[in-house]
Design a protein around this motif. Sequence first.
Motif, mmCIF file in Angstrom:
data_model
loop_
_atom_site.group_PDB
_atom_site.id
_atom_site.type_symbol
_atom_site.label_atom_id
_atom_site.label_comp_id
_atom_site.label_asym_id
_atom_site.label_seq_id
_atom_site.Cartn_x
_atom_site.Cartn_y
_atom_site.Cartn_z
ATOM 1 N N ILE A 108 10.596 2.476 9.351
ATOM 2 C CA ILE A 108 11.852 3.174 9.027
ATOM 3 C C ILE A 108 11.470 4.573 8.546
ATOM 4 O O ILE A 108 10.554 4.745 7.749
ATOM 5 N N LYS A 109 12.172 5.553 9.078
ATOM 6 C CA LYS A 109 11.898 6.955 8.745
ATOM 7 C C LYS A 109 13.113 7.528 8.033
ATOM 8 O O LYS A 109 14.214 7.538 8.586
ATOM 9 N N ILE A 149 7.805 7.724 6.074
ATOM 10 C CA ILE A 149 7.871 6.580 6.984
ATOM 11 C C ILE A 149 7.345 5.354 6.244
ATOM 12 O O ILE A 149 6.242 5.366 5.708
ATOM 13 N N ILE A 150 8.152 4.290 6.195
ATOM 14 C CA ILE A 150 7.770 3.016 5.573
ATOM 15 C C ILE A 150 7.516 2.019 6.697
ATOM 16 O O ILE A 150 8.362 1.845 7.574
ATOM 17 N N ILE A 194 1.489 -6.296 5.369
ATOM 18 C CA ILE A 194 1.172 -5.041 4.684
ATOM 19 C C ILE A 194 2.391 -4.126 4.743
ATOM 20 O O ILE A 194 2.928 -3.854 5.822
ATOM 21 N N VAL A 195 2.836 -3.654 3.563
ATOM 22 C CA VAL A 195 3.909 -2.663 3.476
ATOM 23 C C VAL A 195 3.275 -1.354 3.049
ATOM 24 O O VAL A 195 2.638 -1.291 1.987
ATOM 25 N N ALA A 196 3.402 -0.307 3.898
ATOM 26 C CA ALA A 196 2.716 0.961 3.632
ATOM 27 C C ALA A 196 3.682 2.135 3.823
ATOM 28 O O ALA A 196 4.778 1.981 4.383
ATOM 29 N N GLN A 255 0.865 -1.194 0.000
ATOM 30 C CA GLN A 255 0.000 0.000 0.000
ATOM 31 C C GLN A 255 0.895 1.235 0.000
ATOM 32 O O GLN A 255 0.956 1.988 0.968
ATOM 33 N N VAL A 256 1.609 1.386 -1.124
ATOM 34 C CA VAL A 256 2.624 2.428 -1.236
ATOM 35 C C VAL A 256 2.186 3.459 -2.250
ATOM 36 O O VAL A 256 1.817 3.119 -3.382
#
Length: 775
Positions: free
Chosen positions: A766-767, A698-699, A687-689, A651-652
């Motif tokens: 991760i920011k 921010i990931i 979920i990768v957002a 969800q990128v």
Amino acid sequence: MANVHDTKGKMKTLKSYEVLTEEIRTLEQELAKVIAYKRIFERGWQSDAYGMVLIDEKGFIIEINHKAQQLLYATDYGRFDGVIQDLLVSTERETMRKMIYEVANNQAVYVNAVLFHLLDFPHRAIQVIFEHASDINERNAALLMLKDVSELDRYHHELKKNEYFLNEARKIINFGYYVLDISNGNWNNSHGLSEIFGLPSGYKKDIEGWFAIIHPDDRMMIQDYFYNEILTAKQHFNKKYRIIRMNDNQTRWMHAKGKLTFGLDGMPDIMIGTIQDITEELLLHEEVSKSKRLYKDLVENSKDLIFQMDGDGRFVFVNQQWVKTLGYDISEILGRKYTELMPREQAIKDAISFSTLLKRGEIYGHEVIFQRKDGVPVHLKVNAKTYLDEQDTDLRIRGTAYDVSWKRSIEDLARQKTEELDNFFSLTLDMLSITDSKGVFTRLNPEWERVLGYSLDELLGRRFMDFVHPDDINITTLEHKKLLEGNFVVSFINRYRCKDGSYKYIEWRSAPFGDLFFGAARDVTSHIEMENSLRQLNAELQEINSQKDRFLYIIAHDLRNPLGNLIGILELLSTQFHSNTNDENFYLVSILNNNAHALFELIENLLNWALSQTGKMKYFPSVLPVKPSVEKAISQVKPLAANKNINISAQVSDSAYVWADEIMLNTVLRNLVSNAIKFSYPNSEIIVATHSDASHTIISVKDNGVGIRKEVLDGLFFVDSTSSTQGTAGEAGTGFGLPLCYQLTKMQNGQIWVESEVGKGSTFFIKLPLNAKSL
């Protein structure tokens, strides 16, 4: 019958008379005692031995004798409305009130005397004895017997004061005493001696313990002296020696004295003595000796003519320069009037100046003409002052003179010496300074400019404390106080502010001289920084060594297991391939594929970790779209997800960008997604957002797996605190994945953290900055 009755009545009357007579006699005896007691009491009441006061239970005076009036400075208590305790100082009133009440009500009898002080006369001490009594109406009362013990009280206070002064004197002279039991070798000592020796609590006080305190260079000498001169020859102990003070390892000089006592067998059994710390005394004695030698050298070697005369102008002392200047022997000068060494005309003229000197008490720059033994005139300029001798009876004159005939050469010599001193002052590598008693710089050499960056004009006239580091103010103040007290300061280090705002470590040696203080300092910043660097380097080496051990352990352990699995599966395939069914071979190949991926992940993480720790991993940042990097990471671990039927949802946003290194970002994302697969249950979702603000993106990687315990979270990103953990399907791990993510994220100016709950899953974040301006 009547006669008989009468006889019985007479006998009864006679018996009653005898009883009555006996009772009267008893009453007379009791009355005599009462009268005797009354006379004794009246004599006591009228005596000057004690003041006596009869007081009711509240403290109001019922009766008072003359002596008590004198002691209390009262003449008419008929008009006194208050209670007796109001006559006392406020701190003692409650005690008096309580005692009166308890004695008057017969609750207590105070035989021991109690000390009280009067309000109007606080220096008068009254000793009071309490007794229970009653007044003429049989009411409860207290009888107070008073005695003036002011003198005794003063003696007591004087004794306490003297005891205080004695203790203070002991501290000043560093004095303590000891008692040595020779029979068992044990010794006791005063508190002062424990302070002198710096003894720790529980120190073993025996002969060996005493010898251990003594300086190694003096130990053998004291041992021989103690055993040979004291125990064998039975001499008193009287020796100076050095010790190493226990609490700070300082070398101190002691002067020990001791006296032996002997047992019935004539052998020494006890030695009682004193020990004084004479370190400062020896240092002072050495300085005094130096000063005396310096004074003698200065006087005897001085180019000035130094002299002393009596009130008549006769020489009583001259130095050698008089011999060199006038050509007379000293014996030819002493005892002669100074005018006898002048030309006649000059002698008459100078008598007036001598009279002026005696009247004014001093004379400066007075030029006179003396005559050498060979007749040659010598021009001298004299400075002199009058003073009284030690008995304050005889007038003396003391002064100096110098030959102004040689004034030019002396000035040239003085100028030369001044230039030499100035050259030394300017060229020395030490930071030389002179300050006044307030700590103001009065002279500095150019080395101060080089070290601190200030010009001399910016430093002169300023207090040195203005440049001291705030954290060093207190210790510097203490060292300056030592100088003001006349002590030397050696090897003291503090920090000074440079003109650019930085600080440098300066090591000092300072000494007082009159109202001035001379200092020699040196910049030791590089030395201290080198020591700090060495300490830091040592810590880093220890850390690297620890990481090396961890690295080797993983290579030896974690790398061996998947390789062993691969070899085992390959052997099965090579030996049973044709006998196996297709499903069995497919199963073995699937296992082989998973182990190969795990081995590849382990090797890649090990290599990346090694590169990050050695500084060989290059960082090439650029503005990157996040979506392609996420998709690439997902595709790399897709077979692992398929094995557990896990769906990975990306969800990128297409507009999500980061300022990062493409390879490092891919490694971090691949490890986080792989980690999520490892700890997710089959048939679940990952979920990768992304989420972006004005400066960062921010990931997040979220799973619904096993979660992480709270006690594990703090050390999750550090190699020393983490360990390999099996996944939900028994997947092996390296323990390096998350620490590697932490290192790579940090190298990209980012942050990484995790939120987790056991049984509900974990989310890793991760920011990273959007661009270089966001750093």
